[in-house]
Design a protein around this motif. Structure first.
Motif, PDB file in Angstrom:
ATOM      1  N   LEU A 100       1.422  -1.091  -7.176  1.00  0.00           N
ATOM      2  CA  LEU A 100       2.361  -0.361  -6.323  1.00  0.00           C
ATOM      3  C   LEU A 100       2.336  -0.907  -4.904  1.00  0.00           C
ATOM      4  O   LEU A 100       1.261  -1.137  -4.349  1.00  0.00           O
ATOM      5  N   CYS A 101       3.520  -1.016  -4.302  1.00  0.00           N
ATOM      6  CA  CYS A 101       3.585  -1.336  -2.886  1.00  0.00           C
ATOM      7  C   CYS A 101       3.334  -0.066  -2.088  1.00  0.00           C
ATOM      8  O   CYS A 101       4.011   0.941  -2.272  1.00  0.00           O
ATOM      9  N   THR A 106       7.752   0.023  -4.398  1.00  0.00           N
ATOM     10  CA  THR A 106       8.095  -0.901  -5.485  1.00  0.00           C
ATOM     11  C   THR A 106       6.938  -0.994  -6.465  1.00  0.00           C
ATOM     12  O   THR A 106       5.787  -1.082  -6.059  1.00  0.00           O
ATOM     13  N   VAL A 108       5.318  -2.681 -10.048  1.00  0.00           N
ATOM     14  CA  VAL A 108       5.290  -3.667 -11.122  1.00  0.00           C
ATOM     15  C   VAL A 108       4.344  -3.135 -12.192  1.00  0.00           C
ATOM     16  O   VAL A 108       3.236  -2.714 -11.880  1.00  0.00           O
TER      17      VAL A 108
END
Lengths: 149, 149
Positions: A100-101, A106, A108
């Motif tokens: 996680l950003c 965002t 992935v």
DNA sequence: ATCAGTATTGATACATGGTGTCAATACTAT
DNA sequence: ATAGTATTGACACCATGTATCAATACTGAT
């Protein structure tokens, strides 16, 4: 080994609810639609804020209950960040972990889990019966790195 | 590669607080003593319950603040279970992970972190700047397995 | 299409875990 | 001993989530 998530459709999700013996209700449809609009992790409170007022407002308890139900039928995954705040991510059946950003959310998803070997070793050495593990990774995504500098 | 934790003494802990510029106060001593009595993970609320009444009661805010301080100087580690409930574990400087018994709280600490390779791969593939990860393992310890059967 | 049974809803109140404020206190360096 | 400041604790507050329960609405059977 890692990928953006592919989403289920509303119909697929509602089928899945039926298959598990859950009724199809208007509030649940509204919540499913709202969930599908999110492609970033979201909190229960965010959904409450979105759906909790207006003419067809949905009660707080219903939102929380429905998110639990959706997680139980593998439509959503609930993850908990190191500070203890849970959020939900759309679509994640099976064994998955997330990157996680921390700035923009965002996400992935990756299926490579390096735990299998470690779990075997731990089980052998400690004689624990191992049931579960958490593994989530946090960082800054490329575009947030750019807008920082 | 894994081990029971070796504990710091009260004096060592208080030295460490001083080294970080924290003052030595009576409430902090009481909290440190209480922390040393625990060799299982405990929650902030448990400490509040232990110390929060009686003649020398310590305020809730002080307990929470002091636990944060102790975690910040690596006397305690704060871990979050999959259900989102945080607890503290005594003594865990450096990069460590834990194997917890879900029934009795027995904790085994291990330093083997299988994440290094995965993190390199993820960083290369996603261009994320990776900052942090959670990794905790949950299971049933040998003695709880026995008392179950 | 109707009906009975029951899952679900939502309002409310409550529970839990934690934080912000701020005047009073107490530690520490001098 | 004193001044300066970190710390305390009481309190109110917030955020997140849960229990209760009467009213509602979905579903399968008829």
């Amino acid at each position: 080994m890692h990928s953006q998530e592919t989403h289920l459709t509303e119909i697929e999700i509602e089928d899945r609810l039926k298959q598990h013996g859950y009724r199809l209700t208007a509030p649940r449809s509204v919540i499913v639609e709202a969930v599908l609009r999110h492609n970033r992790p979201f909190t229960a409170e965010q959904l409450v804020a979105e759906l909790g007022d207006g003419p067809d407002a949905i009660g707080r308890a219903t939102v929380y209950r429905t998110l639990e139900v959706l997680a139980s039928v593998d439509v959503l995954t609930r993850i908990v960040s190191p500070d203890g705040h849970p959020s939900y991510i759309s679509g994640a059946p099976g064994h998955r972990h997330h990157l996680l950003c921390e700035e923009c959310g965002t996400t992935v998803t990756f299926t490579a889990c390096p735990m299998n070997d470690l779990i075997d070793t731990l089980a052998t050495d400690t004689h624990f019966l191992i049931k579960d593990h958490t593994l989530e990774v946090f960082g800054i995504c490329p575009s947030c790195q750019e807008s920082r500098s």
